[in-house]
Design an enzyme around this catalytic site. Structure first.
Site, PDB file in Angstrom:
ATOM      1  N   ARG A  88      43.964   6.389 -15.752  1.00 37.25           N
ATOM      2  CA  ARG A  88      43.344   6.951 -16.951  1.00 37.25           C
ATOM      3  C   ARG A  88      43.223   5.893 -18.041  1.00 37.25           C
ATOM      4  NH1 ARG A  88      41.385  12.245 -16.253  1.00 37.25           N
ATOM      5  NH2 ARG A  88      41.222  12.173 -18.512  1.00 37.25           N
ATOM      6  N   VAL A  89      42.146   5.996 -18.772  1.00 37.74           N
ATOM      7  CA  VAL A  89      41.971   5.085 -19.904  1.00 37.74           C
ATOM      8  C   VAL A  89      42.122   5.841 -21.221  1.00 37.74           C
ATOM      9  CG1 VAL A  89      40.531   3.425 -18.677  1.00 37.74           C
ATOM     10  CG2 VAL A  89      39.460   5.386 -19.803  1.00 37.74           C
ATOM     11  N   ASP A  90      42.420   7.146 -21.127  1.00 38.89           N
ATOM     12  CA  ASP A  90      42.633   7.913 -22.358  1.00 38.89           C
ATOM     13  C   ASP A  90      44.120   8.247 -22.479  1.00 38.89           C
ATOM     14  OD1 ASP A  90      42.880   9.669 -20.266  1.00 38.89           O
ATOM     15  OD2 ASP A  90      41.274  11.005 -20.898  1.00 38.89           O
ATOM     16  N   ASP A  91      44.460   9.149 -23.396  1.00 38.93           N
ATOM     17  CA  ASP A  91      45.868   9.468 -23.584  1.00 38.93           C
ATOM     18  C   ASP A  91      46.322  10.595 -22.674  1.00 38.93           C
ATOM     19  OD1 ASP A  91      46.460   7.485 -25.445  1.00 38.93           O
ATOM     20  OD2 ASP A  91      45.440   8.629 -27.012  1.00 38.93           O
ATOM     21  N   VAL A  92      45.982  10.465 -21.421  1.00 40.78           N
ATOM     22  CA  VAL A  92      46.451  11.416 -20.422  1.00 40.78           C
ATOM     23  C   VAL A  92      47.396  10.655 -19.500  1.00 40.78           C
ATOM     24  CG1 VAL A  92      45.774  12.811 -18.426  1.00 40.78           C
ATOM     25  CG2 VAL A  92      44.409  12.902 -20.512  1.00 40.78           C
TER      26      VAL A  92
END
Ligand code: WTA
Length: 696
Positions: A564-568
């Site tokens: 993941r590149v997001d805050d997941v």
């Protein structure tokens, strides 16, 4: 090299190596196994396997793929024709889509106007074609010594119809939502199918979620009833599920959502009825009412675009999102992906270790396999109970041919040693599968060599709750694999890798993984919040669906997911939003502020690492750590508990107040020489303080 030289394959760069170069059919049998693995990290399919596969070589794939992209309406109409439709979909417009936010609202439709029912297609249709006496579900309980049971397609239809009739009698109608909060009992897929039969929208909540999470979901989707059980066993533990439901239902009614019916399956091997807390005006025992209902239940015919289910999933911000899947496209897509990615044949026995509470269980325990008329193993317990050999014991017991699991389980079993595997025969296995997170090459090798005796191709399937089904996946036997790569896109899927400006990149590259056009299994909206759907998935890179994953394409055109590149955070293949964990921590009266990051974990892939600032005057203590972790367990569920609490006198913030997670990640993973530029922090001293507290 001719196989890969289909020049019309402009969208993917196929492998430059001829996959069949080393596969001489004249090799003696012994040498053949050795030839399965050769240099360049390429693992070649066994020629005998390829020969019998639905897609025997890359050429055939290329041909089908090309057609799926150039003529999607025709391609998917053909796939859809395998199913029963009361009325055909709109032939003029098999699908319609707008994925470009700059051109207006996002919408995706497939098979609009087609009238069908997915439960009918899973059960009645298979029975009518002569498979009524075939086993649909084998159920294996938590205790190996306990009874196991099975249901044929005929029996499953009877059970589903009885429950569907009960739901109808209690006023559940087409479009109403039903929350299902059950462990892996047969009653879980039965409940899903019963809802689908009458056009009700199910929302399964994983039985590991806490009362507060369940309450939140009840308030959001306002179900007509909740279906649950009194208790269940997982490994050595007994979990009193009904207590959790009681608390969620009383919480939701205090918040204005009253649910007047709680259908409770009495799972007496875990807890006796008499020992279950009961509210007579609301609670009903499943066994007291459902078996009295008729086994004949007419189906509710629905539009291809009518909703089938909601499934809540975590995002990088805010509360969980209710992902909405509709009927027709999801049906066709899960069935087709299951068939091709596992090379499914009617003689297979299939086992997926996922829980129906997650998307994998929806698409690949229930719908995909049953649509194909498969025999499915449903396992109640944990995969290493009573010992790490349990999976292979089950494989041998049911002669499982296709085994689908998550890398975290592979790594954990790998750590327990080969003996637990090799003491079982596993001769029945022919295809292995992996899902949930990138599988590291060493785990891949172990899975391939030890579990599959170097015989079974591994389908490393990349997909998401939002995608409904597989997006990038090997087709077993069709091309050589590279351990750790999900390889190539499924039919109809056009993945693109874009840079941070949203520019599509060609050839070998790495960046953000997006998808260019719709596919039948795509989610259509977020429940009650279409705007959030558009901003979360379609605004970052206009014109594309953005997956939230990073990805690399190598020189041979193989795709490698990089996380993941997001805050997941992806813990043991479960998606958890940092914001959710932070809000659970901050709800603790002694927590002033919290920031959560994911760091690498040997078995879980990633684990949750939390930085916590206690409120003024509260000291650091082990006791407080424990109660902070407990706060996450009660707010979300045990699976989201932080692995480590790191005391933080302050958090590294920019002058505009934004937390610099990059710095926190480095501190958490002890990569102190890679902290990067910290001069833009409002107070750079914070970093030294955090480092000093690393082992406190
Ligand atoms: C990750 C699970 C690499 C990815 C089906 C994605 C994977 C998220 C793979 C979705 C894979 C899933 N290789 N990463 N084979 N499969 N992922 O919604 O980060 O629970 O975005 O769906 O899991 O998780 P979800």
């Amino acid at each position: 090299n001719s196989i890969f030289n289909s020049s019309s394959l402009f969208f993917i760069r196929p492998p430059t190596t001829d996959p069949f170069r080393s596969q001489s059919h004249h090799l003696p049998p012994k040498a053949k196994a050795a030839a399965a693995v050769i240099s360049d990290n390429l693992v070649f399919p066994d020629p005998d396997f390829s020969q019998q596969a639905h897609v025997p070589n890359f050429h055939k794939y290329a041909e089908m793929y090309k057609r799926s992209i150039e003529e999607p309406a025709e391609f998917w109409s053909e796939m859809a024709s395998e199913f029963h439709w009361n009325n055909k979909w709109d032939q003029e417009q098999v699908y319609s889509e707008n994925l470009d936010i700059t051109k207006g609202s996002i919408h995706i439709q497939w098979f609009k106007g087609g009238i069908t029912n997915i439960c009918y297609n899973c059960l009645d249709r298979n029975i009518e074609s002569g498979n009524g006496e075939k086993i649909a579900l084998h159920w294996e309980g938590n205790e190996p010594s306990h009874h196991s049971s099975s249901l044929t397609y005929n029996q499953l239809l009877d059970r589903v119809s009885q429950l569907a009739n009960y739901l109808k009698q209690n006023g559940v109608k087409k479009g109403d939502s039903v929350i299902i909060y059950l462990p892996m009992l047969m009653e879980l897929p039965i409940s899903m199918l019963a809802c689908a039969r009458i056009g009700a929208v199910h929302s399964v909540v994983f039985a590991g979620f806490s009362a507060e999470s369940l309450e939140q979901r009840i308030i959001d989707c306002k179900p007509k009833l909740v279906i649950t059980c009194n208790a269940f066993k997982r490994g050595h533990k007994v979990i009193n599920l009904k207590d959790i439901v009681d608390s969620a239902l009383s919480g939701s009614s205090q918040n204005g959502t009253y649910v007047g019916l709680c259908l409770t399956y009495a799972n007496e091997s875990a807890l006796k009825r008499e020992a279950t807390k009961w509210q007579t005006e609301r609670d009903v025992w499943w066994q007291d009412v459902v078996p009295n209902c008729s086994t004949k239940c007419d189906v509710e015919w629905v539009d291809g675009e009518d909703p089938l289910f909601l499934l809540y999933t975590s995002g990088s911000t805010g509360k969980p999102k209710g992902v909405v899947h509709t009927t027709g496209g999801y049906m066709v897509y899960t069935a087709a992906t299951f068939k091709y990615a596992f090379d499914y044949k009617p003689s297979d026995v299939y086992w997926c270790t996922a829980d129906c509470g997650w998307i994998t269980g929806h698409s690949y325990v229930a719908y995909g396999p049953l649509l194909n008329g498969a025999t499915v193993v449903v396992y109640e317990g944990v995969p290493n109970y009573p010992d790490p050999g349990r999976c292979w014991d089950i494989v041998d017991k049911y002669k499982v041919t296709i085994f689908y699991t998550a890398p975290t389980l592979v790594r954990s079993l790998m750590r327990d040693g080969d003996e637990y595997v090799t003491r079982y025969s596993r001769q029945s296995l022919r295809v292995l599968g992996s899902v949930g997170e990138p599988i590291n090459p060493s785990a891949w090798r172990w899975f391939f060599d030890v579990v599959g005796n170097s015989r079974c191709p591994i389908s490393d399937t990349w997909w998401q709750t939002e995608t409904g089904g597989f997006m990038i996946t090997p087709l077993p036997g069709a091309w050589p694999q590279k351990p750790g790569s999900a390889t190539f896109p499924f039919f109809g899927v056009q993945p693109v890798i874009v840079d941070e400006k949203g520019k599509e990149m060609e050839g070998e590259c790495s960046g953000y993984l997006c998808v260019k056009t719709s596919w039948p299994g795509a989610f259509r909206t977020l429940f009650g919040d279409h705007e959030r759907y558009e901003t979360t998935y379609f605004s970052a890179f206009p014109g594309y669906y953005f997956s939230g994953d990073g990805c690399r394409r190598d020189k041979d055109g193989y795709y490698w997911l990089t996380g993941r590149v997001d805050d997941v955070i992806n813990v043991s293949g479960h998606r958890i939003g940092t914001a959710e964990v932070e809000s659970a921590l901050v709800s603790h009266p002694k927590c002033a502020e919290a920031a959560v990051v994911g760091i690498e974990h040997e078995v879980k892939g990633q684990c949750i690492y939390a930085f916590v600032t206690p409120v003024e005057g509260v000291g650091y203590s082990e006791e407080l750590k424990k109660s902070l972790v407990l706060s996450v367990r009660t707010n979300i569920g045990a699976f989201a508990a932080p692995e480590k609490i790191h005391w933080a006198p302050g958090l590294p913030k920019t002058r505009s107040g934004k937390i610099m997670r990059r710095v926190l990640r480095k501190i958490a993973s002890r990569q102190l020489d890679e902290l990067g530029d910290t001069s833009t922090l409002a107070d750079p001293n914070v970093v030294d303080q955090l480092i000093a507290l690393s082992d406190s």
